[in-house]
Design an enzyme around this catalytic site. Structure first.
Site, PDB file in Angstrom:
ATOM      1  N   SER A  46       0.867  -1.299  -0.161  1.00 16.20           N
ATOM      2  CA  SER A  46       0.002   0.039   0.117  1.00 16.20           C
ATOM      3  C   SER A  46       0.728   1.281   0.032  1.00 16.20           C
ATOM      4  CB  SER A  46      -0.891  -0.133   1.193  1.00 16.20           C
ATOM      5  OG  SER A  46      -2.081   0.813   1.121  1.00 16.20           O
ATOM      6  N   ASP A  84      -5.451  -4.417  -2.551  1.00 16.34           N
ATOM      7  CA  ASP A  84      -4.508  -4.027  -1.485  1.00 16.34           C
ATOM      8  C   ASP A  84      -4.157  -5.381  -0.647  1.00 16.34           C
ATOM      9  OD1 ASP A  84      -3.137  -2.775   0.649  1.00 16.34           O
ATOM     10  OD2 ASP A  84      -4.023  -0.935   0.296  1.00 16.34           O
TER      11      ASP A  84
END
Length: 581
Positions: free
Chosen positions: A88, A433
């Protein structure tokens, strides 16, 4: 001429790619010189594999990762690192750095440049809109496209249209650590959870694919259409899109939907006069857009638990213009049963209504519904532009209703001899993610072929700074992967120290774990700093950025001796450890 790692075919193997093997072999020369400068004598064939992990955490993680790398360089540790791996927000920092072929030698100046960039807005909504309209032409358009062009572009203040494969030169010379970026398969995450090895998906400048399953494709051809292991149609995925894919979970669903709704409202406002022109020529299109945007508001009510009465009244007023349509009937049924439904059932009802509206009124989005040939050329050009814009908005809303993220072509579709068989059955996969599984990509660096000796983990997570290592311990236990015992040490998530060291036997790597905010670098103010630097922030003032950089740097400088001692201990015991690999 394409290199072997760029050949458009699927590679099924658990071995590292040729590009990674050559790059990490070259990197060992740099590591050996660094160890000598640190006063650590090491034989060339005993050079340890040291990994730096950066967790997710939005802009906070991006800035903290930068500060961490800068201090590792100042303390002469960065050149001892073989791999740099992120999730991320950390990947945002990494992907910006690897634009520069010698970034690890220019970190101080790059830190100044990134500070200036983050402190001064260079984001242009026109560029974001242009990118989205182009992306919306693709049948696999998803919220990842929207997220990349709007959220990530605003946060990182750069729109990088290069490809990840363009970072090969920055990865192959040995000057910089070798980069690994993480994502997870959304379907497998939902079905089997983060402990399932097949959930994890990795990206390097050379290959992208399922880490534990040994199925890869050239990074240059990631997102392209494949069938039976052969390339059918090349599709380019620029780095900004990749940043959106890697960093698609900075907030909860309510915050995310609200952000998308507000962004769409801003776009519609900017297009005001042009939209009026189109809607005057096609009242049906105006009705369709009214209904779909109200449905987005209804979805937000479902997620937030707010009163939907006013939204239902407006939506049914719009749908009533079409008489007793199926959409009107379904909307009435949903309204009448709303109070009895759970949050998930309400969201599913909104998605169902969206499909019905698309089925009945989506035809009004086709260009043929407005006779452009009757318009002067200048007006026809405007109308065409408006139509592309409206299609993008419409598709975005439908993606919100179905919560469609990271949908790309499955490079393993109909591929022979691929196991497990589910990998070849679907034409598409959905990647999201990795923070939704484990907010640090331990499963990627624990890949046996990478022979990791020391993991230096910098945790920039929101909340419990030990959640990542606890989840990793569980992952490793379930999948019979050697990992240090973490249960013997006290880990206070509310008042953490700045460095924890977890050692095991010679079969597993040592882990050094550094919580970002701790009782050393912000004593008595841990919770204050967590609040001040919450994940959802899209920007921080210049002084706050400097403060955050400093906190991250202190975690390295305050533990310089511990880091050096662990490297020394590792080298001294390397004969035993390497012999067991």
């Amino acid at each position: 001429m394409a290199t072997k790692d760029e050949v458009p075919c699927v590679r099924q193997s658990h071995e590292l790619s040729e590009g990674e093997r050559k790059a990490t072999h070259k990197r060992r020369e740099k590591v050996l010189l660094c160890l000598e400068k640190l006063g650590i004598r090491c034989e060339q064939n005993k050079v340890p594999n040291i990994v730096v992990l950066g967790s997710g955490g939005g802009l906070r993680a991006m800035i903290a990762m930068l500060g961490t790398l800068v201090e590792l360089k100042k303390q002469n540790f960065l050149d001892a690192v073989t791999y740099l791996c992120g999730v991320s927000g950390s990947t945002w920092c990494m992907s910006l750095l690897y634009e520069n072929q010698k970034w690890s030698e220019k970190l101080m100046s790059l830190e100044e440049e990134l500070f200036e960039s983050l402190s001064n807005s260079s984001w242009h909504i026109e560029k974001a809109e242009e990118s989205l309209e182009e992306a919306a032409q693709d049948e696999l358009y998803s919220l990842t496209d929207f997220w990349a062009a709007f959220f990530v572009y605003q946060v990182v203040q750069q729109f990088d249209e290069n490809e990840l494969a363009d970072h090969k030169e920055a990865s192959e010379t040995g000057i910089n650590p070798y980069p690994i970026y993480a994502a997870v398969d959304n379907e497998k995450l939902s079905e089997k959870g983060g402990n399932f090895p097949g959930t994890w998906f990795e990206f390097t400048p050379h290959e992208a694919g399922y880490t534990a399953l040994g199925a890869f494709v050239s990074t240059r051809h990631f997102g392209s259409e494949f069938e039976e292991g052969k390339l059918k149609e090349k599709k380019k995925k620029h780095i900004c899109y990749m940043q959106g894919l890697w960093g698609s979970a900075p907030g909860n669903k309510e915050e995310t939907i609200k952000y998308i709704r507000d962004s769409i409202a801003r776009l519609l406002h900017l297009r005001g006069s042009f939209l009026s022109f189109a809607f005057e020529r096609s009242p049906e299109t105006f009705m369709t857009y009214q209904s779909i945007l109200l449905l987005l508001d209804l979805q937000l009510c479902a997620v937030s638990g707010s009163d939907p009465k006013e939204v239902f009244e407006k939506l049914m007023s719009v749908l009533s213009d079409e008489g007793q349509s199926e959409s009107m009937k379904l909307c009435t049924a949903i309204r009448d049963s709303w109070a009895k439904k759970t949050r998930e059932e309400r969201m599913a009802s909104c998605a169902e209504l969206g499909k019905q509206i698309e089925k009945e009124f989506g035809v009004y989005l086709e260009k043929g519904r407005i006779p452009e040939e009757e318009l002067p050329p200048s007006q026809a050009v405007v109308l065409c532009s408006v139509w592309n814009f409206l299609k993008m908005v419409y598709k975005t809303v439908l993606c919100v209703l179905s919560w469609k993220w990271g949908t790309i072509h499955n490079f393993l579709y109909k591929c022979s001899n691929i196991k497990p068989s589910y990998l070849v059955e679907n034409e598409t996969i959905s990647l999201v993610d990795a923070g939704l599984a484990i907010n640090s990509a331990y499963p990627l660096v624990l890949r046996a072929q990478r022979q990791t000796d020391l993991i230096i983990s910098f945790d920039f997570s929101d909340g419990d700074p030990f959640e990542t290592i606890k989840k990793t311990a569980s992952y490793c236990q379930e999948n019979h992967i050697p990992f240090p015992n973490i249960e013997d040490q006290k880990m206070d998530g509310n008042n953490p120290s700045d460095c924890y060291i977890f050692r095991g036997d010679n079969s597993c790597p040592t882990v050094m774990h550094f919580p970002l905010f701790n009782n050393v670098n912000c004593s008595g103010k841990v919770e204050d700093y967590r609040t001040r630097f919450a994940t959802w922030h899209m920007s921080f003032p210049g002084e706050a950025i400097k403060d955050l950089l400093k906190k991250a740097q202190l975690n390295v400088s305050n533990n310089r001796v511990k880091i050096q001692n662990e490297i020394m201990r590792l080298v001294l015991s390397s004969r035993t450890r390497k012999s067991q690999k």
